[in-house]
Enzyme design. Sequence first.
Site, PDB file in Angstrom:
ATOM      1  CB  THR A   1      71.093  55.135  36.883  1.00 37.20           C
ATOM      2  OG1 THR A   1      71.576  53.817  36.651  1.00 37.20           O
ATOM      3  CG2 THR A   1      69.727  55.248  36.258  1.00 37.20           C
TER       4      THR A   1
ATOM      5  NE  ARG B   1      64.098  61.147  19.722  1.00 33.65           N
ATOM      6  CZ  ARG B   1      64.238  62.387  20.200  1.00 33.65           C
ATOM      7  NH1 ARG B   1      63.345  62.882  21.037  1.00 33.65           N
ATOM      8  NH2 ARG B   1      65.263  63.137  19.844  1.00 33.65           N
TER       9      ARG B   1
ATOM     10  CG  PHE C   1      61.097  49.908  32.597  1.00 32.61           C
ATOM     11  CD1 PHE C   1      61.411  49.220  33.763  1.00 32.61           C
ATOM     12  CD2 PHE C   1      61.417  51.255  32.512  1.00 32.61           C
ATOM     13  CE1 PHE C   1      62.043  49.862  34.819  1.00 32.61           C
ATOM     14  CE2 PHE C   1      62.053  51.897  33.557  1.00 32.61           C
ATOM     15  CZ  PHE C   1      62.363  51.206  34.713  1.00 32.61           C
TER      16      PHE C   1
ATOM     17  CG  HIS D   1      70.083  50.084  35.086  1.00 35.33           C
ATOM     18  ND1 HIS D   1      70.680  48.890  35.398  1.00 35.33           N
ATOM     19  CD2 HIS D   1      68.777  49.791  34.868  1.00 35.33           C
ATOM     20  CE1 HIS D   1      69.782  47.934  35.358  1.00 35.33           C
ATOM     21  NE2 HIS D   1      68.616  48.455  35.033  1.00 35.33           N
TER      22      HIS D   1
HETATM   23  N1  INI Z   1      63.899  48.887  31.095  1.00 32.80           N
HETATM   24  C1  INI Z   1      63.414  49.640  30.084  1.00 32.80           C
HETATM   25  O1  INI Z   1      62.793  49.105  29.155  1.00 32.80           O
HETATM   26  N2  INI Z   1      63.640  50.990  30.084  1.00 32.80           N
HETATM   27  C2  INI Z   1      64.343  51.626  31.064  1.00 32.80           C
HETATM   28  O2  INI Z   1      64.484  52.876  30.999  1.00 32.80           O
HETATM   29  C3  INI Z   1      64.859  50.837  32.139  1.00 32.80           C
HETATM   30  N3  INI Z   1      65.589  51.486  33.204  1.00 32.80           N
HETATM   31  O3  INI Z   1      65.782  52.703  33.173  1.00 32.80           O
HETATM   32  O4  INI Z   1      66.058  50.831  34.133  1.00 32.80           O
HETATM   33  C4  INI Z   1      64.615  49.452  32.125  1.00 32.80           C
HETATM   34  N4  INI Z   1      65.068  48.659  33.108  1.00 32.80           N
HETATM   35  C5  INI Z   1      64.536  47.335  33.356  1.00 32.80           C
HETATM   36  C6  INI Z   1      65.243  46.275  32.544  1.00 32.80           C
HETATM   37  O5  INI Z   1      64.858  46.347  31.174  1.00 32.80           O
HETATM   38  C7  INI Z   1      64.889  44.881  33.065  1.00 32.80           C
HETATM   39  O6  INI Z   1      63.506  44.647  32.893  1.00 32.80           O
HETATM   40  C8  INI Z   1      65.248  44.690  34.538  1.00 32.80           C
HETATM   41  O7  INI Z   1      66.591  45.024  34.768  1.00 32.80           O
HETATM   42  C9  INI Z   1      65.000  43.238  34.982  1.00 32.80           C
HETATM   43  O8  INI Z   1      65.806  42.331  34.225  1.00 32.80           O
END
Ligand code: INI
Length: 155
Positions: A88, A129, A24, A90
């Site tokens: 979010t 960074r 991600f 999240h």
């Molecule tokens: N995963 C990240 O590594 N960075 C993020 O910013 C991010 N956001 O913003 O949602 C993110 N989400 C995915 C998460 O790590 C999982 O892979 C997903 O929820 C499936 O389990």
Amino acid sequence: MASSSIAGDLHGEGRRFAIAAGRFNGAIVEQLVAGAIDALVRHGVKDTDIVVARCPGAWELPLLVKKLAASAKYDAIVALGCVIRGETPHFDYVAGECAKGLAAISLASEVPVSMGVLTTDTTDQAQARAGLKAGNKGVDAALAALEMVNLLGGI
Ligand code: INI
């Protein structure tokens, strides 16, 4: 009696590392991975002694790191990812659970796990960074892992 001190140096010869990286925000994370590999190789680690394992995102990093630590194949693990707040809640779950999980695994396994997971409000802050303006946190995490390997080896 004179005091003595214990410290870890940054000699990497003969050491084996795993780099665990989330896909991600992959463009940023790959800059962290490149920085980490470069730092380790510059300090004497053979590139053939570095394994990069990739998982979907920061949420999955703790389980991946747990399995890498349990394999007993690596002296230390460098965890790299990038969590950007956006708008979010999240963010708080992903970033918080990732950090807690990595800390718990390192303590339980006694394998050094360094924390190179960026947690920023914006993409610009993350890019800064990851080699653009404010250093490269992949480099910092790699050197912290190497120092911990050598520090713990001297205790
Ligand atoms: N995963 C990240 O590594 N960075 C993020 O910013 C991010 N956001 O913003 O949602 C993110 N989400 C995915 C998460 O790590 C999982 O892979 C997903 O929820 C499936 O389990």
